[in-house]
Each structure stands twice: as C-alpha cells, then as structure tokens.
Design a protein around this motif. Sequence first.
Motif: not given
Length: 220
Positions: A41-68
Amino acid sequence: TAIGEQETVTLEDGSILTLNTNTKLSVRYSETERLIRLEQGEALFDVEHADRPFLVKAGGTITRALGTEFEVHAEAGTVAITLIKGSVRVIPHVPDSGAGLPGDMPEESLQEGFVLKPGERLDLTPGTAPQISTIDPSRTGLWRDGLLQFDNTRLADAIAEMNRYSTVQLRIYDETLAAERISGTFPAGKQAAFAESLELYLPVVPKGSGDTIILTPVSD
C-alpha cells in the motif's frame, strides 16, 4: 486499512502516519531506532525530529529520515518514495535475509543510496535503473482529500490507480483505447462516475456487470 479506507495514526514520538487504501504496515520502536515495515500500500509520514533514526522498510529498500515529510508506495515489488519537505536517504535493494533488521546494518551502509530533495520522487522497479523525477509537492497526497489527479496519463494506468480504491473494478481490453491519454481530477473510488466522465471526451462505452465495469470502444 481496507480497500477505500484511510487511517491516521499518531505514534508515541508525535510522528503522524496516514495510511491510504489497502495498506498494511507494522511499527517497532526501540532505544536505537524507529522502524516501520510497509508490507503493502501507501503511507504518508510526517516525522518528528529525534535522536533515533526513523526508518521505513518497503520492498527491499530502506528510507531514512529525520524531521521530514515523505510518502512511500509499495506494490508488486515496485517502490516509489516522494519527498515533500526535509530530507531522506533511500537505500535500494537491501537483502531481506532473516539475519537482521534495518537498524542492525553497519552505519557505513546507511550512508549510501539516494538523497532526495523536496519535490523529488524516486521510483525503484526490479530489473530497471532507479528513476528520479520532479513533481509538484502540492499534488502529493491528494488522496487524503479523496481525490486522484491524472496529467496526460495512459487510460490503462489511470484505471489501475482507480481500482486501488474500490471493490468495483474497471476493466479495459482494447489496447488502442487503453493507450488513450487523460487529464483531470477525479473522486477516488467513484468508479461509475469516472466511467461516465470518460464518455465525455473519449470514444468509450462503459458496460456494467456486478462488481465489474468494462470499458469498450465506441462501435463504428
């Protein structure tokens, strides 16, 4: 979420996830990472900044974000990541062995991949080179308002997108008609209304049968 359903979830750190139609994901927060597994499916992520990385794993990929804010769509092995604001780094083709989770990867591995700018979309399809394109950020996430927008889109592709939002399925079997192009904004999940709209500017006749609407070319 079920077909045609949306849901907004606020996580413990204040990050907000908006799930689109027919979406399944899981959340695992630990002391070292914030991990989301988007299974479909599909999701929209509104990420709060934090010391821990925010990772989205999908279909063999990883998207890493901080405050985005970004969107991930995973379907049939294809993954598309669209950045609305902030910055993300996408690591493609991560081996999905049972040996570990994304957070267990060496730090140097997470420094590779693609860094997106706001308004960029990265499409990852097995067997083809990654494609980065520029999009209008204001058009991203229109599905949250129940709208789908097409811009010179092949009719076959528009139908495939419409079908994601309804148990009533549109079908097209004529290749010439399927290659026609359409533009416009349409209510998601309103299959009959979409078919009727097509009659206004394409040589098409919709024929309904239960949960299927077949689009056929106008007879000579």
